[in-house]
Design an enzyme around this catalytic site. Structure first.
Site, PDB file in Angstrom:
ATOM      1  N   GLY A   1     -22.236  14.696   1.383  1.00 19.81           N
ATOM      2  CA  GLY A   1     -21.103  15.360   0.729  1.00 19.81           C
ATOM      3  C   GLY A   1     -21.538  16.235  -0.436  1.00 19.81           C
TER       4      GLY A   1
ATOM      5  N   GLU B   1     -17.881  16.639  -4.713  1.00 22.37           N
ATOM      6  CA  GLU B   1     -17.802  15.864  -5.963  1.00 22.37           C
ATOM      7  C   GLU B   1     -19.035  16.103  -6.845  1.00 22.37           C
ATOM      8  OE1 GLU B   1     -14.859  14.545  -5.762  1.00 22.37           O
ATOM      9  OE2 GLU B   1     -14.639  14.418  -3.596  1.00 22.37           O
TER      10      GLU B   1
END
Lengths: 326, 739
Positions: free
Chosen positions: B693, B696
């Site tokens: 990911g 974030e």
């Protein structure tokens, strides 16, 4: 926003007549502040008088005076050749204000008429003497980081948010207004008011008067100028403190000087004592420090804006130094 | 050889639609006879509604109805116990007021202006009770939620025994997501038990599920459309009371109703990053080996829900330290419920941890980057597992080189440039690399085009673009012939877009369904096309929309294959999720942020001059959208570091800067040149793409890099965000005023 009627008169007389007939009416030009006030329920005009058709968009040199029509857009004024060359302080101050989009809509007259950005003024469920006389001042015991350190009263500690007006105050401008009884002229520094016991009044314009122009006298402040604006965000933020400085230096002597501050009072805050202290003196750091010290005398701070006194002290010196070395 | 599509800076497949106004966001939809709603919100923070007078408002032009607790249709799914039992505040359930800004009525009229005006005429009387909105003054109410118990390994508070220690408190104010697009919904009951919604959401399926629970109607009767979302950052991860209020109003008047809330209401109705206070204490040997870290955090929540996030998560595994203990407590206040805001929890925690490491480095007289490398965790010390991949050291090296770390004079306040105090700071960030479960359908048409469908979301990162690239690589079909459709509840299941997991979760399902499709095509060719009779699916080469025999002697296009068999299309569906590998490895993404700042010596104004952010996020599917995502996170980080703070007047429990002018999100002028680099090495275990990911980690840690740089520039440590000029004013003013 309440329902309202809308008229768009073609002449100054018709605009003033329209206002005389309906005292809840408001003039609207760019509307960059009035619409906010209406959406928040702070101002509830039953009629809007759109003055954009009036012939008040001219910028011209009249002998020793620069005449600026009240409907001149902030962005056009900042970019105007006469302003950039003869009154660069005004140009700098304008460009420090708001955002490009707002400057493209906002007019000179509207800029002067904009109301404080005090949160308590905008939130109708909190007290505010300016919005609703005798309801109390929300800011005095509340969040007052952005508020006044000079000239406030126990009724109101709001500040005037304009940058343009700080420069106009420094440049000894004059406001031209028209009303049912004809025209009159108001020195710029007398246009805005201190809150005193009538914080609901921002300025000395009568209800049915309209600003038609601002005039700036010719002066020697074309080189040693500085508009220093200290803010929380690099653009589109109101001043924590701003300082406008214009001086005329020859033979290492300050012949003439103007200093005004923004973000510190209910009106653009001229510093006559500091100006006097520097007139005829050398442009040195020591003298600037003395002047800054004079400037912050009488500052009164509240729970969250104590830093403004120090920031003003520093910013005045920084602006003076920058102007002197420009 | 076919050109690999993943890893390319492909343009967004929907970029043209977005910049030409062709993309329809929820509020752009216009069902016939639509009505408009406006909310009346509480002006007190705690108490009860005594009366609601709607006489004037109902007489205003165009008003259709006003719905409140006095006349709202029942919500069958509301539990009769706790108002926040499952789905948050139970709107219009009774006359209780839990927080300022809580909706007390919804006004419906035939134009938006009329609804807004009528809402201003609704008169509400309250019986006010004492409210609590100040965390510092309410610490006696702090409690621990069962989801977030104390953690420890080794000895508790071992830091105290170390030869070199640091302990300090770090505070972060309440921050509000403030995406450009406002929240709202269009609700339309097409029959008493059939509901169509145009929503702003990060997950159409979770909206469907919540509505099903609350209104107890069949799932297939609830249609949720949300193809385009104008930014969300976490605020659209759940169904909010404002949406239920609109659905109730639509039910009552039996017409479609649209609500778009105001910017002011965005501060109280759609969550926020809770303000927090953290104490980090750490100890090290004189040569810089960490011996103990204690991390204690307190953050706020609402009276009716316990909102928790990963504030202390990073501290548990980021550094190789034998003794670590953490505690996380909540303080319930008369506020609405917080929600995850980009980099949730970890962004908060990393400010404290990465500031503290920096502070310790000065005490140790060790370079802060060197201190991090010295304490690098080669394996996960929390779970005692190897990392699936970790290239943090490479990221440190790239970042240090690109920012020019070696030219930094280590002494605080030692560098000046153009009359400004100059400083360099750095920090690191990390976030779990997740992979959830998702299903994707693939429809190959006889014209050779491939359409993929999944109920995923795109709040801005470019979901469809990445999915097209993944599908192109697996199938060998040209990207311009592939369409990825998302944002419809009628599509197969995908989870919400949150936690930086969409590429991993949905991308894996795309990869799987494309493999399934190829197998289907192969079997078709093997059984029906003579030249392929002797081959197996594994031997076939898939290129340029063709099936090619291993000897490259025979080719058949997808079009020809389907047309020969008179098949209008081939449709396959596949579900995909992570497996045992998630138990064998710790999976995390890592980021490194370097910032160079200038601080004005007399006004305290901080201007960031240069940013270098490096991500270890596995293989990057689209280097262009990934770079944009990193820059977006960095801009959010600039806001966290320098400008963002929602300020409450605790006397009233009301915000005083709830608008774009006074709540300062960074503008272009605050955003310096930002260089983004990717380690771009595949994670061998996480998913078929090897991608971790990114969303974030773009923000996590960033604020600390800035505050560390400010310390380096000025010698002043700001532990209370944001770093506004007033906090740095005493650089010179004290010496001035003392003379």
């Amino acid at each position: 926003m309440n329902p309202f009627s809308y008229v768009r008169p073609n002449s100054l007389k018709a605009a003033i007549d329209a206002m005389a007939r309906d005292h809840s009416a408001r003039f609207i030009a760019g509307g960059t502040n009035l619409l906010d006030l209406m959406k928040n329920g702070v101002t509830l005009p039953e009629k809007l008088i759109d003055i954009n058709q009036l012939p008040l968009r001219e910028i011209r040199q009249d002998g020793n005076t620069l005449h600026i029509g009240a409907l001149v857009l902030n962005s056009n004024l900042a970019a105007h050749e006469l302003v950039k060359t003869q009154h660069p302080l005004l140009s700098e101050a304008l460009l420090a204000g708001a955002s490009q989009q707002l400057r493209n809509m906002a007019t000179v007259g509207g800029n002067m008429m904009q109301r404080t950005r005090c949160s308590y003024f905008y939130d109708t469920s909190m007290p505010c003497n300016k919005r609703q006389p005798n309801s109390g001042c929300g800011a005095i015991g509340g969040i007052n980081r952005m508020h006044a350190i000079f000239g406030a009263s126990d009724n109101c500690i709001a500040v005037h948010p304009s940058d343009m007006c700080v420069a106009l105050a420094a440049l000894d401008a004059t406001v031209l207004v028209a009303g049912p009884k004809g025209e009159r002229r108001i020195p710029f520094t007398d246009f805005h008011r201190l809150p005193g016991n009538t914080p609901q009044l921002d300025n000395n314009l009568a209800k049915n008067e309209l600003i038609t122009a601002v005039e700036i006298p010719t002066h020697p402040f074309t080189k040693h100028i500085c508009y220093l604006k200290v803010r929380d965000r690099a653009s589109y933020a109101f001043a924590l403190v701003s300082v406008a400085v214009a001086m005329d230096i020859s033979d290492n002597v300050i012949r003439n000087i103007r200093i005004a501050m923004g973000g510190v009072a209910h009106k653009p805050w001229r510093l006559p004592d500091a100006e006097k202290a520097l007139t005829g003196k050398a442009p040195t750091s020591d003298n600037f420090r003395l002047a800054a010290n004079i400037a912050i005398q009488g500052a009164k701070t509240y729970a969250h804006n104590g830093f403004k006194k120090d920031l003003a002290f520093n910013s005045i010196q920084t602006a003076l130094l920058k102007a002197a070395t420009a | 050889m076919k050109k690999q599509q993943t890893g390319q800076p492909m343009n967004r497949v929907d970029g043209r639609l977005k910049v030409t106004g062709g993309a329809k966001y929820f509020a752009d939809h216009q069902p016939a006879d639509m009505q408009y709603a406006a909310l009346v919100c509480s002006t007190i923070s705690c108490g009860a509604i005594a009366s609601i007078n709607t006489t004037k408002a109902l007489r205003a032009p165009g008003v259709a109805d006003i719905v409140s607790h006095l006349n709202a249709p029942p919500v069958p799914g509301y539990k009769k116990t706790n108002p926040g039992d499952k789905n948050g505040l139970q709107i219009f359930r009774d006359n209780r007021i839990y927080s300022n800004g809580q909706p007390v009525a919804i006004v419906v009229a035939n134009t938006m202006e009329r609804a807004v005006y009528a809402a201003s005429l609704v008169e509400v009387q309250y019986n006010q009770e004492t409210h609590y909105t100040n965390m510092e003054a309410s610490m006696d109410k702090a409690f621990q939620n069962n989801r977030m118990k104390d953690y420890s390994r080794g000895e508790i508070n071992a830091w105290q025994k170390a030869p070199v220690t640091h302990s300090a408190q770090y505070t972060i104010p309440l921050e509000v997501h403030n995406p450009m697009e406002l929240a709202g919904i269009i609700a339309h009951w097409t029959s008493p038990d059939t509901l169509t919604l145009y929503a702003k959401t990060q997950g159409v399926k979770s909206v469907q599920e919540t509505i099903q629970e609350l209104f107890e109607i069949p799932e297939q009767n609830i249609t949720v459309h949300s193809r385009f979302v104008g930014g969300a950052f976490g605020m659209a991860l759940r169904v909010w009371p404002l949406e239920i209020a609109t659905i109730l109003a639509a039910k009552k008047i039996r017409k479609p109703v649209k609500l778009v809330i105001t910017r002011e209401q965005m501060f109280t109705l759609v969550g926020y990053r809770p303000n927090s206070s953290q104490t980090i204490s750490m100890g090290a040997t004189a040569d810089g080996k960490l011996t103990g870290i204690t991390h204690e955090a307190v953050a706020i929540t609402s009276p009716y829900e316990d909102f928790t996030e990963g504030i202390v998560a990073m501290t548990k595994f980021m550094y190789d330290c034998p003794n670590v203990n953490t505690r996380y407590q909540l303080v319930p206040l008369n506020m609405s419920t917080p929600i995850w805001m980009r980099g949730p929890g970890e962004a908060t925690g990393s400010f404290a941890l990465e500031s503290a490491i920096d502070e310790l480095s000065y005490k140790l007289k060790i370079d802060p980057l060197q201190l991090r490398i010295l304490n690098h965790a080669d394996t996960d010390p929390e779970r005692n597992l190897p990392f699936s991949s970790k290239y943090l050291k490479e990221a440190y090296q790239i970042g240090a080189e690109k920012i020019g770390w070696s030219s930094r004079n280590p002494a605080p306040r030692s560098m000046q440039e153009n009359g400004m105090l100059a400083g360099y700071g750095m920090s690191s960030g990390t976030f779990g690399a997740y992979r959830g479960k998702a299903t994707v359908s693939a429809i190959l048409k006889a014209d050779g085009t491939l359409t993929l469908q999944s109920a995923a979301a795109d709040i801005g990162p470019g979901t469809a673009t990445a999915m097209v690239q993944i599908a192109a690589d697996v199938t060998g079909i040209s990207p311009d012939k592939i369409t990825f459709m998302l944002g419809e509840s009628s599509f197969p299941y995908a989870p919400e877009q949150g936690g930086s997991a969409t590429v991993s979760t949905v991308g894996s399902a795309v990869s799987d369904v494309c493999h399934t499709l190829l197998k289907e095509l192969a079997n078709l060719a093997i059984s029906q096309v003579p030249a392929f009779k002797q081959t197996t699916p594994e031997q076939i080469i898939y290129e340029d929309g063709q099936l090619i025999t291993a000897d490259r002697q025979t080719k058949i296009t997808h079009e020809a294959l389907l047309q020969q068999q008179k098949l209008p299309e081939v449709k396959v569906t596949a579900t995909s999720q992570g497996g045992e590998e998630r138990k064998k490895y710790s999976m995390y993404s890592f980021s490194v942020h370097f910032a160079k700042v200038h601080v004005h010596p007399t006004t305290g104004v901080v201007r960031i001059q240069h940013i270098v952010s490096v991500a270890d996020a596995g293989a990057i599917v689209n280097t262009k959208t990934a770079r944009s995502q990193m820059i977006g996170g960095v801009v959010g980080g600039i806001g966290m570091a320098l400008t963002e703070e929602a300020i409450l007047d605790h006397r009233f429990g009301r915000f005083v800067n709830n608008n774009y002018a006074d709540y300062h999100v960074p503008v272009n002028a605050d955003t310096p040149p930002t260089d983004v680099y990717f380690v771009n090495k595949k994670d061998p275990y996480i998913n078929p793409m090897g991608s971790k990911g990114l969303g974030e980690i773009a923000l996590i840690g960033f604020a600390a890099a800035v505050s560390n740089a400010v310390f380096h520039a000025t010698g002043i440590r700001v532990r209370d965000l944001p770093i506004t000029p007033d906090k740095l004013l005493h650089i010179t003013s004290t010496e001035n005023t003392n003379t």
